[in-house]
Design a protein around this motif. Structure first.
Motif, PDB file in Angstrom:
ATOM      1  N   MET A 267     -21.092  -8.670  75.173  1.00 17.78           N
ATOM      2  CA  MET A 267     -21.333  -9.824  76.029  1.00 17.78           C
ATOM      3  C   MET A 267     -20.294  -9.927  77.130  1.00 17.78           C
ATOM      4  O   MET A 267     -20.588 -10.270  78.266  1.00 17.78           O
ATOM      5  N   GLY A 268     -19.031  -9.628  76.802  1.00 20.94           N
ATOM      6  CA  GLY A 268     -17.988  -9.630  77.820  1.00 20.94           C
ATOM      7  C   GLY A 268     -17.562 -11.030  78.223  1.00 20.94           C
ATOM      8  O   GLY A 268     -17.805 -12.008  77.537  1.00 20.94           O
ATOM      9  N   MET A 269     -16.933 -11.124  79.394  1.00 22.64           N
ATOM     10  CA  MET A 269     -16.352 -12.364  79.884  1.00 22.64           C
ATOM     11  C   MET A 269     -17.272 -13.038  80.903  1.00 22.64           C
ATOM     12  O   MET A 269     -17.786 -12.382  81.819  1.00 22.64           O
ATOM     13  N   THR A 270     -17.458 -14.331  80.736  1.00 20.93           N
ATOM     14  CA  THR A 270     -18.200 -15.140  81.693  1.00 20.93           C
ATOM     15  C   THR A 270     -17.230 -16.103  82.369  1.00 20.93           C
ATOM     16  O   THR A 270     -16.487 -16.822  81.702  1.00 20.93           O
ATOM     17  N   GLY A 271     -17.237 -16.101  83.697  1.00 21.28           N
ATOM     18  CA  GLY A 271     -16.528 -17.128  84.430  1.00 21.28           C
ATOM     19  C   GLY A 271     -17.468 -18.290  84.711  1.00 21.28           C
ATOM     20  O   GLY A 271     -18.687 -18.115  84.785  1.00 21.28           O
ATOM     21  N   TRP A 272     -16.892 -19.490  84.873  1.00 20.45           N
ATOM     22  CA  TRP A 272     -17.751 -20.661  85.098  1.00 20.45           C
ATOM     23  C   TRP A 272     -16.990 -21.637  85.989  1.00 20.45           C
ATOM     24  O   TRP A 272     -15.978 -22.191  85.592  1.00 20.45           O
ATOM     25  N   TYR A 273     -17.491 -21.829  87.197  1.00 17.83           N
ATOM     26  CA  TYR A 273     -16.898 -22.815  88.102  1.00 17.83           C
ATOM     27  C   TYR A 273     -17.634 -24.137  87.953  1.00 17.83           C
ATOM     28  O   TYR A 273     -18.860 -24.205  88.057  1.00 17.83           O
ATOM     29  N   LEU A 274     -16.861 -25.226  87.723  1.00 16.83           N
ATOM     30  CA  LEU A 274     -17.425 -26.570  87.580  1.00 16.83           C
ATOM     31  C   LEU A 274     -16.925 -27.451  88.710  1.00 16.83           C
ATOM     32  O   LEU A 274     -15.713 -27.680  88.850  1.00 16.83           O
ATOM     33  N   HIS A 275     -17.835 -27.975  89.499  1.00 13.23           N
ATOM     34  CA  HIS A 275     -17.429 -28.925  90.530  1.00 13.23           C
ATOM     35  C   HIS A 275     -16.904 -30.196  89.863  1.00 13.23           C
ATOM     36  O   HIS A 275     -17.364 -30.599  88.797  1.00 13.23           O
ATOM     37  N   HIS A 276     -15.942 -30.827  90.523  1.00 21.17           N
ATOM     38  CA  HIS A 276     -15.235 -31.951  89.913  1.00 21.17           C
ATOM     39  C   HIS A 276     -15.868 -33.300  90.208  1.00 21.17           C
ATOM     40  O   HIS A 276     -15.423 -34.323  89.681  1.00 21.17           O
ATOM     41  N   HIS A 277     -16.909 -33.358  91.051  1.00 22.70           N
ATOM     42  CA  HIS A 277     -17.502 -34.645  91.402  1.00 22.70           C
ATOM     43  C   HIS A 277     -18.379 -35.149  90.260  1.00 22.70           C
ATOM     44  O   HIS A 277     -19.335 -34.495  89.861  1.00 22.70           O
ATOM     45  N   GLY A 278     -18.054 -36.316  89.723  1.00 23.08           N
ATOM     46  CA  GLY A 278     -18.839 -36.892  88.639  1.00 23.08           C
ATOM     47  C   GLY A 278     -18.647 -36.139  87.336  1.00 23.08           C
ATOM     48  O   GLY A 278     -17.815 -35.235  87.219  1.00 23.08           O
ATOM     49  N   ALA A 279     -19.442 -36.512  86.337  1.00 16.24           N
ATOM     50  CA  ALA A 279     -19.352 -35.888  85.020  1.00 16.24           C
ATOM     51  C   ALA A 279     -20.512 -34.952  84.721  1.00 16.24           C
ATOM     52  O   ALA A 279     -20.528 -34.292  83.691  1.00 16.24           O
ATOM     53  N   GLY A 280     -21.485 -34.870  85.643  1.00 19.85           N
ATOM     54  CA  GLY A 280     -22.709 -34.144  85.339  1.00 19.85           C
ATOM     55  C   GLY A 280     -22.539 -32.657  85.153  1.00 19.85           C
ATOM     56  O   GLY A 280     -23.161 -32.059  84.268  1.00 19.85           O
ATOM     57  N   HIS A 281     -21.694 -32.019  85.972  1.00 20.07           N
ATOM     58  CA  HIS A 281     -21.525 -30.567  85.860  1.00 20.07           C
ATOM     59  C   HIS A 281     -20.867 -30.200  84.534  1.00 20.07           C
ATOM     60  O   HIS A 281     -21.261 -29.226  83.885  1.00 20.07           O
ATOM     61  N   LEU A 282     -19.871 -30.994  84.131  1.00 15.86           N
ATOM     62  CA  LEU A 282     -19.216 -30.759  82.841  1.00 15.86           C
ATOM     63  C   LEU A 282     -20.184 -30.995  81.692  1.00 15.86           C
ATOM     64  O   LEU A 282     -20.220 -30.221  80.722  1.00 15.86           O
ATOM     65  N   THR A 283     -20.971 -32.054  81.779  1.00 16.16           N
ATOM     66  CA  THR A 283     -21.945 -32.343  80.728  1.00 16.16           C
ATOM     67  C   THR A 283     -22.936 -31.199  80.565  1.00 16.16           C
ATOM     68  O   THR A 283     -23.282 -30.806  79.443  1.00 16.16           O
ATOM     69  N   ARG A 284     -23.391 -30.649  81.679  1.00 17.56           N
ATOM     70  CA  ARG A 284     -24.331 -29.526  81.618  1.00 17.56           C
ATOM     71  C   ARG A 284     -23.667 -28.315  80.965  1.00 17.56           C
ATOM     72  O   ARG A 284     -24.280 -27.618  80.132  1.00 17.56           O
ATOM     73  N   PHE A 285     -22.420 -28.018  81.344  1.00 17.62           N
ATOM     74  CA  PHE A 285     -21.703 -26.907  80.736  1.00 17.62           C
ATOM     75  C   PHE A 285     -21.613 -27.082  79.220  1.00 17.62           C
ATOM     76  O   PHE A 285     -21.857 -26.137  78.451  1.00 17.62           O
ATOM     77  N   ARG A 286     -21.271 -28.284  78.794  1.00 17.31           N
ATOM     78  CA  ARG A 286     -21.089 -28.513  77.353  1.00 17.31           C
ATOM     79  C   ARG A 286     -22.410 -28.402  76.596  1.00 17.31           C
ATOM     80  O   ARG A 286     -22.409 -28.098  75.395  1.00 17.31           O
ATOM     81  N   ALA A 287     -23.528 -28.641  77.259  1.00 14.32           N
ATOM     82  CA  ALA A 287     -24.825 -28.465  76.607  1.00 14.32           C
ATOM     83  C   ALA A 287     -25.177 -26.985  76.464  1.00 14.32           C
ATOM     84  O   ALA A 287     -25.742 -26.565  75.452  1.00 14.32           O
ATOM     85  N   VAL A 288     -24.829 -26.168  77.474  1.00 14.99           N
ATOM     86  CA  VAL A 288     -25.227 -24.757  77.484  1.00 14.99           C
ATOM     87  C   VAL A 288     -24.254 -23.891  76.687  1.00 14.99           C
ATOM     88  O   VAL A 288     -24.669 -22.929  76.021  1.00 14.99           O
ATOM     89  N   ARG A 289     -22.978 -24.216  76.727  1.00 17.64           N
ATOM     90  CA  ARG A 289     -21.948 -23.341  76.157  1.00 17.64           C
ATOM     91  C   ARG A 289     -22.187 -22.943  74.704  1.00 17.64           C
ATOM     92  O   ARG A 289     -21.977 -21.757  74.351  1.00 17.64           O
ATOM     93  N   PRO A 290     -22.639 -23.830  73.806  1.00 19.17           N
ATOM     94  CA  PRO A 290     -22.847 -23.398  72.412  1.00 19.17           C
ATOM     95  C   PRO A 290     -23.872 -22.286  72.252  1.00 19.17           C
ATOM     96  O   PRO A 290     -23.873 -21.590  71.236  1.00 19.17           O
ATOM     97  N   HIS A 291     -24.735 -22.096  73.248  1.00 25.09           N
ATOM     98  CA  HIS A 291     -25.773 -21.077  73.161  1.00 25.09           C
ATOM     99  C   HIS A 291     -25.375 -19.765  73.840  1.00 25.09           C
ATOM    100  O   HIS A 291     -26.156 -18.807  73.807  1.00 25.09           O
ATOM    101  N   LEU A 292     -24.186 -19.733  74.422  1.00 30.78           N
ATOM    102  CA  LEU A 292     -23.754 -18.563  75.190  1.00 30.78           C
ATOM    103  C   LEU A 292     -22.678 -17.816  74.411  1.00 30.78           C
ATOM    104  O   LEU A 292     -21.595 -18.351  74.149  1.00 30.78           O
ATOM    105  N   ALA A 293     -22.970 -16.584  74.043  1.00 29.34           N
ATOM    106  CA  ALA A 293     -22.024 -15.794  73.264  1.00 29.34           C
ATOM    107  C   ALA A 293     -20.888 -15.288  74.152  1.00 29.34           C
ATOM    108  O   ALA A 293     -21.005 -15.230  75.379  1.00 29.34           O
TER     109      ALA A 293
END
Length: 325
Positions: free
Chosen positions: A1-27
């Protein structure tokens, strides 16, 4: 699987919330780059790199030309914070192989990472994204990830578009709550104007027999799932996470799209109204309008399956994992 980079914009909480929903499914390992502080309880194999703000309070020099003559959205000349944040990303990529890089969202980061030789997965958003900078970011990406159901919005992406459905942190939760008649829950994440509490108090006074509460702002609820299930009507903005959460809960809702760049929330509100998924109001209703608005919401029988929440986070992770594998 290797390394995944992930840039999260800092405006609001939505980008972080989306990351936290997807991350458990990403090896595999994930390194996050963001100006947001690292949240508590990061998932395993996840590293957080804090970036300087892209507008750190220092005055922009005269003639900063932040759009580079319209080619970009934000790349001001002579801005030290902007230079430092990109330098941190470049240093990380130079020091370790990244197999893919998710960008949620920034045209400049998407192009910069691709110029450094890393395949990108660019998260798109609703609204009019047909301007030159957006088209350039999408054209350079290996995948364009759309967090909405197929056909909900038009996208200028010419290739690699993957519409995964609405991504909700509550996907898979059990709907074992029963709505409590007369309860109205206001999700304040997107509707939190400075006078929201006063507006809600006036709306409550104008609708005898109702009990209003706010989740967001000064009354933040870390996990509003039970409150969503108990509410007879939910009032929310038209942000992507809010709508996905309404769909996950099967809520009857009043949606008030907020002013956002590129008419993002207006576009989402249009889809919701066309498919009778929510009562959509162009602005916060007048006090004396609320009795009728709430009755309209109570009468809804929304088919929230149209929003495609079930399995969306897993589908997003699969689309990401396919890049560079």
């Amino acid at each position: 699987m290797g390394m995944t980079g992930w840039y999260l914009h800092h405006h609001g909480a939505g980008h972080l919330t989306r990351f936290r929903a997807v991350r458990p499914h990403l090896a595999g390992d994930v390194t996050v780059f963001s100006s947001l502080p690292a949240p508590q309880n990061l998932p395993p194999d996840t590293r957080w790199v804090r970036l300087d703000l892209d507008n750190d309070g220092t005055p922009d020099p005269a003639g900063a030309d932040p759009t580079a003559g319209g080619l970009l959205h934000w790349a001001p000349l002579g801005h030290a914070g902007h230079a430092r944040r990109l330098a941190v990303i470049a240093d990380a990529i130079a020091g370790q192989r990244f197999d893919r890089f998710v960008v949620d969202v920034s045209v400049e980061v998407a192009l910069f990472v691709r110029l450094l030789g890393v395949a990108t997965v660019v998260v798109t958003q609703p609204g009019d994204r047909g301007d030159g900078p957006h088209r350039l970011a999408y054209a350079s990406a290996a995948r364009v990830l759309a967090p909405w159901p197929a056909g909900a919005h038009r996208s200028p992406a010419q290739h690699g578009l993957v519409e995964v459905g609405g991504i909700s942190r509550f996907d898979g939760r059990t709907r074992d709550g029963v709505p409590d008649p007369g309860t109205v829950l206001v999700l304040g994440g997107g509707t939190a104007e400075s006078d929201l509490a006063d507006r809600v108090a006036r709306a409550a006074a104008a609708t005898p027999g109702t009990r209003w509460s706010i989740a967001g702002g000064s009354t933040w609820i870390e996990d509003p799932w039970e409150a969503l299930l108990r509410a007879e009507v939910v009032v929310a903005a038209a942000g992507q996470n809010s709508i996905a959460d309404l769909a996950a809960a099967g809520a009857r809702a009043v949606v008030v799209p907020q002013p956002r760049p590129f008419d993002e929330q207006v576009a989402t509100g249009r889809f919701l109204a066309d498919h009778k998924l929510a009562v959509v109001e162009p602005s916060w209703p007048d006090d004396d309008a609320w009795p009728v608005v709430l009755d309209q919401a109570r009468a809804l029988r929304p088919d929230w399956a149209l929003w495609g929440v079930t399995g969306a986070a897993h589908r997003a992770a699969d689309a990401i994992a396919q890049v560079g594998s």
